[in-house]
Write a protein that holds these residues in place. Sequence first.
Motif, mmCIF file in Angstrom:
data_model
loop_
_atom_site.group_PDB
_atom_site.id
_atom_site.type_symbol
_atom_site.label_atom_id
_atom_site.label_comp_id
_atom_site.label_asym_id
_atom_site.label_seq_id
_atom_site.Cartn_x
_atom_site.Cartn_y
_atom_site.Cartn_z
ATOM 1 N N SER A 36 3.794 15.137 29.284
ATOM 2 C CA SER A 36 3.790 16.460 28.652
ATOM 3 C C SER A 36 4.331 16.397 27.228
ATOM 4 O O SER A 36 4.705 17.400 26.647
ATOM 5 N N ARG A 37 4.401 15.180 26.673
ATOM 6 C CA ARG A 37 5.001 15.008 25.346
ATOM 7 C C ARG A 37 3.938 14.955 24.265
ATOM 8 O O ARG A 37 2.844 14.449 24.484
ATOM 9 N N SER A 38 4.291 15.443 23.077
ATOM 10 C CA SER A 38 3.301 15.415 22.004
ATOM 11 C C SER A 38 3.893 15.010 20.671
ATOM 12 O O SER A 38 5.111 15.037 20.462
ATOM 13 N N ILE A 39 2.975 14.624 19.780
ATOM 14 C CA ILE A 39 3.295 14.295 18.395
ATOM 15 C C ILE A 39 2.556 15.312 17.531
ATOM 16 O O ILE A 39 1.424 15.689 17.866
ATOM 17 N N LEU A 40 3.171 15.729 16.447
ATOM 18 C CA LEU A 40 2.535 16.707 15.557
ATOM 19 C C LEU A 40 2.596 16.192 14.122
ATOM 20 O O LEU A 40 3.574 15.561 13.716
ATOM 21 N N ALA A 41 1.532 16.445 13.380
ATOM 22 C CA ALA A 41 1.503 16.067 11.962
ATOM 23 C C ALA A 41 0.526 16.980 11.244
ATOM 24 O O ALA A 41 -0.376 17.552 11.866
ATOM 25 N N PRO A 42 0.709 17.135 9.931
ATOM 26 C CA PRO A 42 -0.310 17.874 9.183
ATOM 27 C C PRO A 42 -1.597 17.065 9.130
ATOM 28 O O PRO A 42 -1.606 15.882 9.463
ATOM 29 N N GLU A 43 -2.668 17.704 8.683
ATOM 30 C CA GLU A 43 -3.975 17.041 8.625
ATOM 31 C C GLU A 43 -4.671 17.441 7.317
ATOM 32 O O GLU A 43 -4.658 18.623 7.005
ATOM 33 N N PRO A 44 -5.239 16.531 6.530
ATOM 34 C CA PRO A 44 -5.336 15.100 6.801
ATOM 35 C C PRO A 44 -4.053 14.346 6.453
ATOM 36 O O PRO A 44 -3.343 14.705 5.528
ATOM 37 N N THR A 45 -3.818 13.295 7.251
ATOM 38 C CA THR A 45 -2.682 12.418 6.960
ATOM 39 C C THR A 45 -3.006 11.027 7.467
ATOM 40 O O THR A 45 -4.150 10.727 7.818
ATOM 41 N N PHE A 46 -1.990 10.163 7.515
ATOM 42 C CA PHE A 46 -2.159 8.769 7.925
ATOM 43 C C PHE A 46 -2.705 8.707 9.358
ATOM 44 O O PHE A 46 -2.134 9.310 10.270
ATOM 45 N N HIS B 9 -1.102 16.962 17.988
ATOM 46 C CA HIS B 9 -1.449 18.259 17.391
ATOM 47 C C HIS B 9 -1.463 18.116 15.893
ATOM 48 O O HIS B 9 -0.532 17.543 15.318
ATOM 49 N N SER B 10 -2.520 18.641 15.253
ATOM 50 C CA SER B 10 -2.545 18.573 13.799
ATOM 51 C C SER B 10 -2.656 19.976 13.228
ATOM 52 O O SER B 10 -3.253 20.864 13.822
ATOM 53 N N VAL B 11 -2.027 20.154 12.076
ATOM 54 C CA VAL B 11 -2.023 21.458 11.402
ATOM 55 C C VAL B 11 -2.616 21.251 10.013
ATOM 56 O O VAL B 11 -2.084 20.453 9.238
ATOM 57 N N PRO B 12 -3.715 21.952 9.695
ATOM 58 C CA PRO B 12 -4.356 21.721 8.396
ATOM 59 C C PRO B 12 -3.420 21.995 7.219
ATOM 60 O O PRO B 12 -2.659 22.959 7.235
ATOM 61 N N LEU B 13 -3.496 21.135 6.233
ATOM 62 C CA LEU B 13 -2.802 21.382 4.967
ATOM 63 C C LEU B 13 -3.554 22.482 4.230
ATOM 64 O O LEU B 13 -4.704 22.779 4.539
ATOM 65 N N LYS B 14 -2.913 23.077 3.214
ATOM 66 C CA LYS B 14 -3.611 24.076 2.401
ATOM 67 C C LYS B 14 -4.630 23.370 1.505
ATOM 68 O O LYS B 14 -4.635 22.143 1.412
ATOM 69 N N SER B 15 -5.430 24.143 0.784
ATOM 70 C CA SER B 15 -6.529 23.533 0.022
ATOM 71 C C SER B 15 -6.034 22.652 -1.119
ATOM 72 O O SER B 15 -6.766 21.800 -1.621
#
Length: 365
Positions: A104-114, A129-135
């Motif tokens: 039940s564990r997760s990793i989160l990062a913005p997208e796009p990234t490494f 889980h990824s969260v889009p960066l702004k434009s």
Amino acid sequence: MNARVKQWVRPEIRELHAYHVPNSHGLIKLDAMENPYQWPHELTQSWLDRVASVSINRYPDPGAVALKRCIRDVMGVPAGADIMLGNGSDEIIQIIAMAVSGPSRSILAPEPTFVMYRMIAAFCGMHFHSVPLKSDFSLDVTAMLEAIEREQPAVVFLSYPNNPSGNLFSRTDVERIIRETDGLVVIDEAYHAFAEDSFLSDVLKYDNVVVMRTVSKMGLAGLRLGFLAGSSDWLVEFEKIRLPYNINSLTQVSAEFALEHQSVFDAQTQQICRDRKELMKALSQREDLHPYPSQTNFILFKVPEGSAARIFDSLKRDGILIKNMSAAGGMLADCLRVTIGKKSENSAFLKALDKALAEMASVGG
Ligand SMILES: *Cc1c(COP(=O)(O)O)cnc(C)c1O
């Protein structure tokens, strides 16, 4: 597919594509953020003498004590912080993920990234889980905080500066994310040598932050050496997962030797930063191109819609290998990424680029 493979290899692994490294034989290599410079001849000679002194019949020092001492001094790791070494920072990402992984564990990062954050999450059976960066590739802090609240990730990765966009996130944004995250925040400073800011000296200010660095982008990509700095509370646990001899003897003595000559690398990174400025100016002057600001040793730039693959191929035919990011889609659609090379390589790149743009104009885009 062999039925047994299908039965036993986890589906999320079967779905993955192995990390692809293109063949660069005979090409000017501007695709992988390597430092283009070799060492001065005298330095190479004394390095070889040092390497010759290694007892290759023996296992390496499992604690890499001498190298760690050297890293502390040269990199300015704060007193009281622990460090752990990895076979490249890729291995450190893997160690962190293994330490926190679970169904039940997760990793989160913005997208796009490494891309390795996502891949390693999959290796370890974790959700990503990824969260889009702004434009403009800045952090969307509101969306990040909402996602962190909702998903409760064990780890948040922030590439500071970010690969593949090249920008440095706002420090206040990062600090807010640190304060409002229950899990661990890993600040990945692979490009610190080219950037104007760092969290290394603040690593003990928070109880949920570690800072990761690598010697790859500063000029030692062949050695495979990264390090993690942070409080011993976290690092003692990660150390248990690190394989005993992950840093081989040749890497240990070579990195130590290189760090004793840090001024050589400092001069090279300063040169690269000056050349980045020039290349940025040249790209900005071309009407069809949109380069993004960079605090790294590469520049991401947008080309006319639908032309990324053709420009990439045309450059390659002219002997220049860069990276086509366009297939990733989203904000990276129509984007190419070029690593800063030597002056002559940058000029060859620009010349080939102009030719590719002219070809496109003549066939009507
Ligand atoms: C290149 C890169 C790494 C990996 O570095 P290695 O030490 O060579 O494994 C990690 N993070 C980011 C953001 C990178 O661009």
